[in-house]
Design an enzyme around this catalytic site. Structure first.
Site, PDB file in Angstrom:
ATOM      1  N   HIS A  25       1.006  -1.158   0.032  1.00 31.94           N
ATOM      2  CA  HIS A  25       0.029   0.020   0.082  1.00 31.94           C
ATOM      3  C   HIS A  25       0.925   1.171  -0.019  1.00 31.94           C
ATOM      4  O   HIS A  25       1.955   1.337   0.565  1.00 31.94           O
ATOM      5  CB  HIS A  25      -0.886  -0.054   1.378  1.00 31.94           C
ATOM      6  CG  HIS A  25      -1.777   1.229   1.103  1.00 31.94           C
ATOM      7  ND1 HIS A  25      -2.833   1.125   0.324  1.00 31.94           N
ATOM      8  CD2 HIS A  25      -2.021   2.211   2.115  1.00 31.94           C
ATOM      9  CE1 HIS A  25      -3.496   2.597   0.564  1.00 31.94           C
ATOM     10  NE2 HIS A  25      -2.939   3.083   1.716  1.00 31.94           N
ATOM     11  N   HIS A  37      -3.720   9.256   1.818  1.00 32.10           N
ATOM     12  CA  HIS A  37      -3.590   7.927   0.728  1.00 32.10           C
ATOM     13  C   HIS A  37      -4.939   7.471   0.184  1.00 32.10           C
ATOM     14  O   HIS A  37      -5.858   8.196   0.514  1.00 32.10           O
ATOM     15  CB  HIS A  37      -2.971   6.666   1.651  1.00 32.10           C
ATOM     16  CG  HIS A  37      -3.684   6.422   2.581  1.00 32.10           C
ATOM     17  ND1 HIS A  37      -3.975   5.127   3.015  1.00 32.10           N
ATOM     18  CD2 HIS A  37      -4.143   7.129   3.590  1.00 32.10           C
ATOM     19  CE1 HIS A  37      -4.677   5.008   4.298  1.00 32.10           C
ATOM     20  NE2 HIS A  37      -4.872   6.247   4.752  1.00 32.10           N
ATOM     21  N   CYS A 108      -3.395   2.999  -5.445  1.00 35.81           N
ATOM     22  CA  CYS A 108      -2.846   3.874  -4.549  1.00 35.81           C
ATOM     23  C   CYS A 108      -1.445   4.173  -4.984  1.00 35.81           C
ATOM     24  O   CYS A 108      -0.915   5.219  -4.512  1.00 35.81           O
ATOM     25  CB  CYS A 108      -2.872   3.024  -3.013  1.00 35.81           C
ATOM     26  SG  CYS A 108      -2.094   1.427  -3.071  1.00 35.81           S
TER      27      CYS A 108
END
Length: 173
Positions: A25, A37, A108
């Protein structure tokens, strides 16, 4: 084990990589132990694959990466990073927005790299695509070899049958 905030102090604008089970991530560090994010509704791979939108969130880095993280400005050798204040300002402008989300086209990592470099890239997607291409090539070679072997085997059987037929015909006369 990945470092924690106590071991590494990122700078505003740094890309933060947080390892998950099957993927990483990505977030942008904005200072004060906070990151911005892009989060789809669920963080498991299945819900990510199903989702077409995600929300830009601001959270404490220690909450997002309780087991550690790493600063990974992965494209600094390829692109010049934008100024840190510009990265942070752009990230904060996007807070609360719902953006289009696509695991291959805009995830992301794309979000984070677009903030830092002004260009969206996902190394994870590229590596997955390269792996899929390599596996496809291996499968194609294996299928081709199997087909060629079957062809040769069939050709050999045909010649053997013809030989036997001639031998039987020769015995009749």
């Amino acid at each position: 084990m990945a470092p924690t905030l106590f071991e590494v102090q990122p700078k505003p604008g740094d890309l933060i990589e947080i390892e998950r089970t099957m993927y990483s991530h990505w977030a942008v560090y904005i200072g004060n132990n906070e990151v911005v994010h892009l989060l789809p509704p669920g963080e498991d791979l299945l819900s990510m694959m199903d989702s077409s939108c995600a929300v830009v969130r601001r959270q404490r880095l220690s909450a997002v990466a309780p087991l550690g993280f790493r600063v990974n400005n992965l494209l600094d050798g390829k692109y010049a990073p934008r100024r840190r204040d510009v990265i942070v300002a752009e990230a904060c402008k996007l807070l609360g927005r719902t953006l289009h989300y696509d695991l291959r086209e805009y995830n992301c990592e794309h979000f984070a790299t677009s903030l830092r470099y002004g260009k969206r890239e996902s190394r994870q997607v590229k590596e997955a695509e390269d792996t899929a291409l390599a596996l496809g090539a291996v499968a194609a070679v294996a299928l081709g070899a199997a087909f060629f072997a079957a062809l040769l085997s069939g050709e050999g059987e045909t010649k053997e049958k013809e030989r036997e037929k001639r031998n039987r015909q020769g015995r009749r006369y």
